[in-house]
Design a protein around this motif. Structure first.
Motif, PDB file in Angstrom:
ATOM      1  N   LEU A   1      17.658 -20.935   4.341  1.00 25.15           N
ATOM      2  CA  LEU A   1      17.870 -19.782   5.215  1.00 25.15           C
ATOM      3  C   LEU A   1      18.581 -20.183   6.497  1.00 25.15           C
ATOM      4  CD1 LEU A   1      14.484 -17.855   4.875  1.00 25.15           C
ATOM      5  CD2 LEU A   1      16.739 -17.080   4.102  1.00 25.15           C
ATOM      6  N   LEU A   2      18.216 -21.329   7.048  1.00 23.17           N
ATOM      7  CA  LEU A   2      18.871 -21.811   8.263  1.00 23.17           C
ATOM      8  C   LEU A   2      20.350 -22.070   8.008  1.00 23.17           C
ATOM      9  CD1 LEU A   2      18.799 -22.656  11.211  1.00 23.17           C
ATOM     10  CD2 LEU A   2      18.048 -24.926  10.460  1.00 23.17           C
ATOM     11  N   GLN A   3      20.680 -22.646   6.872  1.00 18.72           N
ATOM     12  CA  GLN A   3      22.087 -22.878   6.538  1.00 18.72           C
ATOM     13  C   GLN A   3      22.848 -21.561   6.468  1.00 18.72           C
ATOM     14  OE1 GLN A   3      21.946 -25.275   2.906  1.00 18.72           O
ATOM     15  NE2 GLN A   3      22.990 -26.894   4.039  1.00 18.72           N
ATOM     16  N   ALA A   4      22.259 -20.563   5.823  1.00 18.93           N
ATOM     17  CA  ALA A   4      22.899 -19.252   5.730  1.00 18.93           C
ATOM     18  C   ALA A   4      23.045 -18.642   7.125  1.00 18.93           C
ATOM     19  CB  ALA A   4      22.091 -18.326   4.825  1.00 18.93           C
ATOM     20  N   PHE A   5      22.008 -18.765   7.931  1.00 15.67           N
ATOM     21  CA  PHE A   5      22.062 -18.235   9.298  1.00 15.67           C
ATOM     22  C   PHE A   5      23.194 -18.894  10.080  1.00 15.67           C
ATOM     23  CE2 PHE A   5      20.950 -18.270  13.776  1.00 15.67           C
ATOM     24  CZ  PHE A   5      20.544 -16.967  14.007  1.00 15.67           C
ATOM     25  N   GLN A   6      23.321 -20.200   9.955  1.00 16.38           N
ATOM     26  CA  GLN A   6      24.341 -20.927  10.702  1.00 16.38           C
ATOM     27  C   GLN A   6      25.761 -20.544  10.278  1.00 16.38           C
ATOM     28  OE1 GLN A   6      22.827 -24.893  10.034  1.00 16.38           O
ATOM     29  NE2 GLN A   6      21.694 -24.879  11.963  1.00 16.38           N
ATOM     30  N   THR A   7      25.914 -20.037   9.066  1.00 12.84           N
ATOM     31  CA  THR A   7      27.218 -19.539   8.622  1.00 12.84           C
ATOM     32  C   THR A   7      27.660 -18.375   9.500  1.00 12.84           C
ATOM     33  OG1 THR A   7      26.769 -20.199   6.349  1.00 12.84           O
ATOM     34  CG2 THR A   7      28.468 -18.523   6.668  1.00 12.84           C
ATOM     35  N   PHE A   8      26.725 -17.555   9.906  1.00 15.90           N
ATOM     36  CA  PHE A   8      27.027 -16.388  10.730  1.00 15.90           C
ATOM     37  C   PHE A   8      27.052 -16.720  12.221  1.00 15.90           C
ATOM     38  CE2 PHE A   8      25.618 -14.569   6.780  1.00 15.90           C
ATOM     39  CZ  PHE A   8      26.352 -13.397   6.648  1.00 15.90           C
ATOM     40  N   ASP A   9      26.251 -17.671  12.636  1.00 14.62           N
ATOM     41  CA  ASP A   9      26.119 -18.034  14.052  1.00 14.62           C
ATOM     42  C   ASP A   9      27.283 -18.940  14.461  1.00 14.62           C
ATOM     43  OD1 ASP A   9      25.219 -18.543  16.623  1.00 14.62           O
ATOM     44  OD2 ASP A   9      23.635 -19.924  15.985  1.00 14.62           O
ATOM     45  N   LYS A  10      28.429 -18.323  14.693  1.00 12.93           N
ATOM     46  CA  LYS A  10      29.678 -19.069  14.923  1.00 12.93           C
ATOM     47  C   LYS A  10      29.636 -19.950  16.175  1.00 12.93           C
ATOM     48  CE  LYS A  10      31.813 -17.389  11.376  1.00 12.93           C
ATOM     49  NZ  LYS A  10      31.952 -18.186  10.183  1.00 12.93           N
ATOM     50  N   ASP A  11      29.026 -19.463  17.250  1.00 12.87           N
ATOM     51  CA  ASP A  11      29.007 -20.267  18.479  1.00 12.87           C
ATOM     52  C   ASP A  11      27.780 -21.182  18.568  1.00 12.87           C
ATOM     53  OD1 ASP A  11      26.983 -18.494  19.081  1.00 12.87           O
ATOM     54  OD2 ASP A  11      28.014 -17.577  20.790  1.00 12.87           O
ATOM     55  N   LYS A  12      26.957 -21.182  17.504  1.00 14.37           N
ATOM     56  CA  LYS A  12      25.801 -22.095  17.372  1.00 14.37           C
ATOM     57  C   LYS A  12      24.817 -22.004  18.537  1.00 14.37           C
ATOM     58  CE  LYS A  12      27.654 -23.688  13.615  1.00 14.37           C
ATOM     59  NZ  LYS A  12      27.514 -22.795  12.507  1.00 14.37           N
ATOM     60  N   ASN A  13      24.615 -20.770  19.025  1.00 14.20           N
ATOM     61  CA  ASN A  13      23.667 -20.590  20.128  1.00 14.20           C
ATOM     62  C   ASN A  13      22.292 -20.114  19.658  1.00 14.20           C
ATOM     63  OD1 ASN A  13      24.167 -17.943  19.479  1.00 14.20           O
ATOM     64  ND2 ASN A  13      24.653 -17.290  21.567  1.00 14.20           N
ATOM     65  N   GLY A  14      22.121 -19.998  18.334  1.00 12.42           N
ATOM     66  CA  GLY A  14      20.829 -19.578  17.804  1.00 12.42           C
ATOM     67  C   GLY A  14      20.688 -18.081  17.614  1.00 12.42           C
ATOM     68  N   PHE A  15      21.776 -17.342  17.815  1.00 10.76           N
ATOM     69  CA  PHE A  15      21.764 -15.884  17.673  1.00 10.76           C
ATOM     70  C   PHE A  15      22.981 -15.432  16.889  1.00 10.76           C
ATOM     71  CE2 PHE A  15      19.722 -16.927  21.687  1.00 10.76           C
ATOM     72  CZ  PHE A  15      18.487 -16.316  21.534  1.00 10.76           C
ATOM     73  N   ILE A  16      22.818 -14.335  16.145  1.00  9.22           N
ATOM     74  CA  ILE A  16      23.946 -13.695  15.482  1.00  9.22           C
ATOM     75  C   ILE A  16      24.188 -12.375  16.200  1.00  9.22           C
ATOM     76  CG2 ILE A  16      24.858 -12.699  13.345  1.00  9.22           C
ATOM     77  CD1 ILE A  16      22.912 -14.569  11.829  1.00  9.22           C
ATOM     78  N   THR A  17      25.361 -12.262  16.786  1.00  8.10           N
ATOM     79  CA  THR A  17      25.739 -11.038  17.494  1.00  8.10           C
ATOM     80  C   THR A  17      26.461 -10.097  16.532  1.00  8.10           C
ATOM     81  OG1 THR A  17      27.892 -11.903  18.119  1.00  8.10           O
ATOM     82  CG2 THR A  17      26.051 -12.328  19.656  1.00  8.10           C
ATOM     83  N   LEU A  18      26.676  -8.888  16.984  1.00 10.77           N
ATOM     84  CA  LEU A  18      27.435  -7.913  16.204  1.00 10.77           C
ATOM     85  C   LEU A  18      28.826  -8.467  15.886  1.00 10.77           C
ATOM     86  CD1 LEU A  18      27.579  -4.955  15.054  1.00 10.77           C
ATOM     87  CD2 LEU A  18      28.656  -4.356  17.214  1.00 10.77           C
ATOM     88  N   GLU A  19      29.453  -9.089  16.862  1.00 12.64           N
ATOM     89  CA  GLU A  19      30.798  -9.634  16.670  1.00 12.64           C
ATOM     90  C   GLU A  19      30.804 -10.745  15.620  1.00 12.64           C
ATOM     91  OE1 GLU A  19      29.288  -9.298  19.729  1.00 12.64           O
ATOM     92  OE2 GLU A  19      30.336  -7.432  20.225  1.00 12.64           O
ATOM     93  N   GLU A  20      29.825 -11.633  15.688  1.00 16.26           N
ATOM     94  CA  GLU A  20      29.746 -12.721  14.707  1.00 16.26           C
ATOM     95  C   GLU A  20      29.484 -12.175  13.305  1.00 16.26           C
ATOM     96  OE1 GLU A  20      28.087 -16.540  17.212  1.00 16.26           O
ATOM     97  OE2 GLU A  20      26.685 -14.889  16.828  1.00 16.26           O
TER      98      GLU A  20
END
Length: 157
Positions: free
Chosen positions: A102-121
């Motif tokens: 799940l973390l790997q999948a999350f990191q695919t979306f978290d482009k700036d690697k700040n621990g959050f997925i924004t609408l833009e990402e």
């Protein structure tokens, strides 16, 4: 309802969430194994039979290692408390593996690697994957996964 059970062995000390239903199923499994040998204990040979019956065949050295990790009294046999520790350890290992995936999948979306997925990402990743979703659809996705209400998806691992 989840309860936390603590099982100790000479090699490891673990705590994992185990449901009453899982504990009851494990008790039935343990009792079925012990019906073959009414001493109330499981040997590595019986453990091999269990692993094979649930589609997880294992080699002798791996089974003996599994046994040694939970054999708190060093008798080479598994009593029910040690069996619970074994099953809890296996479950915890599976949870850890799933969490890493799940973390790997999350990191695919978290482009700036700040621990959050924004609408833009989310939009960028979805669009680059061929999914052309509206901001409304993306916002709905974020709302469903946003547990703390900050407008972003965070990974609680």
């Amino acid at each position: 309802m989840d309860e936390i059970f603590h099982f100790e062995s000479s090699v490891i000390t673990k705590a994992a969430r185990v449901t009453e239903q899982q504990k009851d199923e494990w008790k039935q499994t343990f009792q079925r194994l012990c019906n073959k040998d009414p001493n109330g204990l499981i040997s590595w040979v019986e453990l091999r039979s269990l692993c094979h019956s649930i589609g997880m065949p294992a080699k002798e050295d791996k089974l003996k290692l599994m046994l040694s990790q939970v054999d708190s009294n060093g008798d080479g046999l598994i009593d029910f408390q040690e069996f619970l520790a074994l099953m809890t350890n296996r479950m915890e290992a599976e949870w850890k593996k799933q969490n890493e995936e799940l973390l790997q999948a999350f990191q695919t979306f978290d482009k700036d690697k700040n621990g959050f997925i924004t609408l833009e990402e989310l939009r960028d990743t979805m669009h680059s994957s061929g999914y052309k979703l509206s901001d409304y659809e993306l916002s709905c996705m974020i709302d469903r996964a946003d547990l703390d209400g900050d407008g972003q998806i965070s990974f609680e691992g």
